[in-house]
Design a protein around this motif. Sequence first.
Motif, PDB file in Angstrom:
ATOM      1  N   SER A 187      35.034  47.249  39.156  1.00 41.44           N
ATOM      2  CA  SER A 187      33.635  47.750  39.365  1.00 41.44           C
ATOM      3  C   SER A 187      33.605  48.042  40.844  1.00 41.44           C
ATOM      4  CB  SER A 187      32.146  47.493  38.765  1.00 41.44           C
ATOM      5  OG  SER A 187      30.908  47.694  39.408  1.00 41.44           O
ATOM      6  N   SER A 188      32.973  49.215  41.465  1.00 42.12           N
ATOM      7  CA  SER A 188      33.272  49.590  43.156  1.00 42.12           C
ATOM      8  C   SER A 188      31.752  49.201  43.813  1.00 42.12           C
ATOM      9  CB  SER A 188      33.701  50.783  43.260  1.00 42.12           C
ATOM     10  OG  SER A 188      33.542  51.082  43.113  1.00 42.12           O
ATOM     11  N   LYS A 189      30.811  48.945  45.068  1.00 40.36           N
ATOM     12  CA  LYS A 189      30.674  48.886  45.201  1.00 40.36           C
ATOM     13  C   LYS A 189      29.320  48.142  44.575  1.00 40.36           C
ATOM     14  CE  LYS A 189      31.029  53.357  47.701  1.00 40.36           C
ATOM     15  NZ  LYS A 189      31.134  54.969  47.953  1.00 40.36           N
ATOM     16  N   LEU A 190      29.928  47.070  44.140  1.00 42.75           N
ATOM     17  CA  LEU A 190      28.776  45.970  44.401  1.00 42.75           C
ATOM     18  C   LEU A 190      28.140  45.034  45.290  1.00 42.75           C
ATOM     19  CD1 LEU A 190      29.930  44.108  41.064  1.00 42.75           C
ATOM     20  CD2 LEU A 190      28.056  45.916  41.500  1.00 42.75           C
ATOM     21  N   HIS A 191      26.728  44.195  45.540  1.00 42.99           N
ATOM     22  CA  HIS A 191      26.442  43.836  46.771  1.00 42.99           C
ATOM     23  C   HIS A 191      26.577  42.242  45.753  1.00 42.99           C
ATOM     24  CE1 HIS A 191      25.813  47.156  49.600  1.00 42.99           C
ATOM     25  NE2 HIS A 191      25.265  47.629  48.658  1.00 42.99           N
ATOM     26  N   PHE A 192      26.115  41.783  46.710  1.00 41.75           N
ATOM     27  CA  PHE A 192      26.043  40.000  47.121  1.00 41.75           C
ATOM     28  C   PHE A 192      25.363  39.711  47.819  1.00 41.75           C
ATOM     29  CE2 PHE A 192      30.413  41.463  45.460  1.00 41.75           C
ATOM     30  CZ  PHE A 192      30.462  40.807  43.494  1.00 41.75           C
ATOM     31  N   GLY A 193      23.825  38.568  47.251  1.00 42.21           N
ATOM     32  CA  GLY A 193      23.747  38.236  48.194  1.00 42.21           C
ATOM     33  C   GLY A 193      23.102  36.289  48.687  1.00 42.21           C
ATOM     34  N   ILE A 194      22.417  36.201  49.557  1.00 45.92           N
ATOM     35  CA  ILE A 194      22.530  35.016  49.307  1.00 45.92           C
ATOM     36  C   ILE A 194      21.738  33.671  49.802  1.00 45.92           C
ATOM     37  CG2 ILE A 194      23.019  32.325  50.041  1.00 45.92           C
ATOM     38  CD1 ILE A 194      25.859  33.698  50.484  1.00 45.92           C
ATOM     39  N   GLY A 195      20.183  34.374  48.965  1.00 42.89           N
ATOM     40  CA  GLY A 195      19.177  33.161  50.333  1.00 42.89           C
ATOM     41  C   GLY A 195      18.668  32.187  49.617  1.00 42.89           C
ATOM     42  N   ILE A 196      18.533  31.877  51.175  1.00 40.03           N
ATOM     43  CA  ILE A 196      18.506  30.345  51.595  1.00 40.03           C
ATOM     44  C   ILE A 196      17.194  29.831  51.809  1.00 40.03           C
ATOM     45  CG2 ILE A 196      19.444  28.624  53.495  1.00 40.03           C
ATOM     46  CD1 ILE A 196      21.707  30.129  53.772  1.00 40.03           C
ATOM     47  N   ASN A 197      16.358  29.552  51.134  1.00 37.87           N
ATOM     48  CA  ASN A 197      15.254  28.453  51.287  1.00 37.87           C
ATOM     49  C   ASN A 197      14.460  26.788  51.597  1.00 37.87           C
ATOM     50  OD1 ASN A 197      14.368  31.105  50.343  1.00 37.87           O
ATOM     51  ND2 ASN A 197      12.898  29.974  48.295  1.00 37.87           N
ATOM     52  N   ASP A 246      29.387  49.317  52.341  1.00 37.95           N
ATOM     53  CA  ASP A 246      28.719  49.432  51.270  1.00 37.95           C
ATOM     54  C   ASP A 246      28.850  48.894  50.286  1.00 37.95           C
ATOM     55  OD1 ASP A 246      28.442  52.151  53.487  1.00 37.95           O
ATOM     56  OD2 ASP A 246      29.874  52.586  52.981  1.00 37.95           O
ATOM     57  N   GLY A 247      29.496  47.614  49.829  1.00 35.11           N
ATOM     58  CA  GLY A 247      29.435  46.824  49.114  1.00 35.11           C
ATOM     59  C   GLY A 247      31.229  46.550  48.814  1.00 35.11           C
ATOM     60  N   ILE A 248      31.366  45.897  47.555  1.00 35.86           N
ATOM     61  CA  ILE A 248      32.637  44.572  47.706  1.00 35.86           C
ATOM     62  C   ILE A 248      33.340  45.169  46.069  1.00 35.86           C
ATOM     63  CG2 ILE A 248      34.071  42.733  47.831  1.00 35.86           C
ATOM     64  CD1 ILE A 248      32.462  41.507  49.354  1.00 35.86           C
ATOM     65  N   ALA A 249      34.407  45.285  45.937  1.00 36.04           N
ATOM     66  CA  ALA A 249      35.177  45.683  44.359  1.00 36.04           C
ATOM     67  C   ALA A 249      35.650  45.049  43.895  1.00 36.04           C
ATOM     68  CB  ALA A 249      35.794  46.973  44.711  1.00 36.04           C
ATOM     69  N   LEU A 250      35.051  44.355  42.633  1.00 33.73           N
ATOM     70  CA  LEU A 250      35.446  43.338  41.343  1.00 33.73           C
ATOM     71  C   LEU A 250      36.867  44.093  40.525  1.00 33.73           C
ATOM     72  CD1 LEU A 250      32.295  42.102  40.115  1.00 33.73           C
ATOM     73  CD2 LEU A 250      33.514  41.582  42.670  1.00 33.73           C
ATOM     74  N   GLN A 251      37.652  43.214  40.609  1.00 30.08           N
ATOM     75  CA  GLN A 251      38.298  43.804  39.511  1.00 30.08           C
ATOM     76  C   GLN A 251      38.465  42.479  38.075  1.00 30.08           C
ATOM     77  OE1 GLN A 251      41.009  45.514  39.781  1.00 30.08           O
ATOM     78  NE2 GLN A 251      40.313  46.117  42.566  1.00 30.08           N
ATOM     79  N   PRO A 252      38.850  43.045  37.560  1.00 28.25           N
ATOM     80  CA  PRO A 252      38.136  41.897  35.807  1.00 28.25           C
ATOM     81  C   PRO A 252      39.033  40.630  36.056  1.00 28.25           C
ATOM     82  CG  PRO A 252      39.736  44.372  35.249  1.00 28.25           C
ATOM     83  CD  PRO A 252      39.714  44.610  36.595  1.00 28.25           C
ATOM     84  N   GLY A 253      38.036  39.524  35.939  1.00 27.33           N
ATOM     85  CA  GLY A 253      38.577  38.471  35.656  1.00 27.33           C
ATOM     86  C   GLY A 253      37.934  37.669  36.813  1.00 27.33           C
ATOM     87  N   ILE A 254      38.758  36.714  37.392  1.00 27.40           N
ATOM     88  CA  ILE A 254      38.059  35.656  38.031  1.00 27.40           C
ATOM     89  C   ILE A 254      38.212  36.748  40.079  1.00 27.40           C
ATOM     90  CG2 ILE A 254      37.932  33.637  39.503  1.00 27.40           C
ATOM     91  CD1 ILE A 254      36.715  34.061  37.101  1.00 27.40           C
ATOM     92  N   ASN A 255      37.051  36.583  40.313  1.00 27.53           N
ATOM     93  CA  ASN A 255      36.884  37.099  41.813  1.00 27.53           C
ATOM     94  C   ASN A 255      36.118  35.969  42.450  1.00 27.53           C
ATOM     95  OD1 ASN A 255      37.476  40.400  41.676  1.00 27.53           O
ATOM     96  ND2 ASN A 255      36.562  39.695  39.701  1.00 27.53           N
TER      97      ASN A 255
END
Length: 404
Positions: free
Chosen positions: A303-313, A330-339
């Motif tokens: 998958s390409s152009k995925l977004h990730f976030g970390i909310g700190i409370n 613009d996002g980060i691409a993923l490969q099948p398996g562990i990223n």
Amino acid sequence: MSNFSIRVEELGKKYFISHEVRGNYTALRDVISHKVRKLLRGQVAQKLVKEEFWALKDVSFEVMKGEAMGIIGHNGAGKSTLLKLLGRITEPSSGRIEIYDRVATLLEVGTGFHPELTGRENIYLNGAILGMSRAEIRRKFDEIVDFSGVEKFLDTPVKRYSSGMYMRLAFAVAAHLEPDILIIDEVLAVGDAEFQDKCLGKMNEVAKKGGRTVLFVSHNLAAVQQLCQRSIWLQNGRICKVGQTQDVIEQYLKTQERDGKLTPHSNKEIYISDFCAYSPDGKLIVPGSDCVFKITISSKIASSKLHFGIGINDKMGNRIMTPFTRFDSDGIALQPGINEIHCQIDSLPLKPGLYDLHLYAGSAFEAYDYIAGGINLKVHPFPFFKYQMPDEGHGPIVVKQKWF
């Protein structure tokens, strides 16, 4: 001559806890009637049963001359009990203590101060209580006053001091003792960040330059790491580990906090499988240090152009900050398996404390996985931080700043 300063063998301290024996009363009326009957019969005293409690059990270790030894563990682990035994404040129930040098204990800063006496008079009084001669106090008087920073109020009764001034003067007196062994219990809560820096610097001077032995109990793991070559981890009155301070702290932290291991969502194509936070230099995460968050993503597809976030409370659930890929790419691409996805924050601006993290993985429009809290970030206090930490009510963020 022995190279040991302290040797402890199978040390134990036993107390007896009294419990009141109660009947099996489940209703309020039964409890009240029971009490009334006992009072009418004149039976005010309650029947008590004693329970045996070991505050320390089978504790053995050795401290070399000139060594700084840290003692860490949760409240109730037995740390203060151990120091009281070593300082001969209380007697052991079992085991053996061998001490080869003169000992001074700093367990409660300010013990021996009289509120009606002035700061000047209390220096002489407290110094005498701690074992200093009048000539020794007179010789060190100016150095003590300068260290405390209360010269302007030296001839004012200490009952008019603020709590910070009181504690600064008390520590200044105790810090200028010259024993062979100095036993210290959690003194870095004294004063502001600048004075805490002076306190730790003085203990470093005592331990390393003076060649004296130091036993240092503190919840401030960064301070223990800076001061002590070796440390003891106590838990439930027993030793869990003795060794190099870095190794002991690492083992201690692994058992105290959830490390981000998550339950896999095998029914999802993309999910968060692991998380950790660390400092790139391998030390504790403290205010102002660089911090790296690592999110492990398991993906069944590319998958390409995925977004990730970390909310700190914060501990009350208030959102402090949200590092997010949308702010940086613009996002980060993923490969099948562990990223592995990394986010580095330079000069982490959070105050010391425990923070609750929320993790997000998804597209710009859809969340593929979301972890709603339950992962801890521990920011440790750092006594060498050169600027004032904000007090409560001043906000959760502390930043490096320059005024001109």
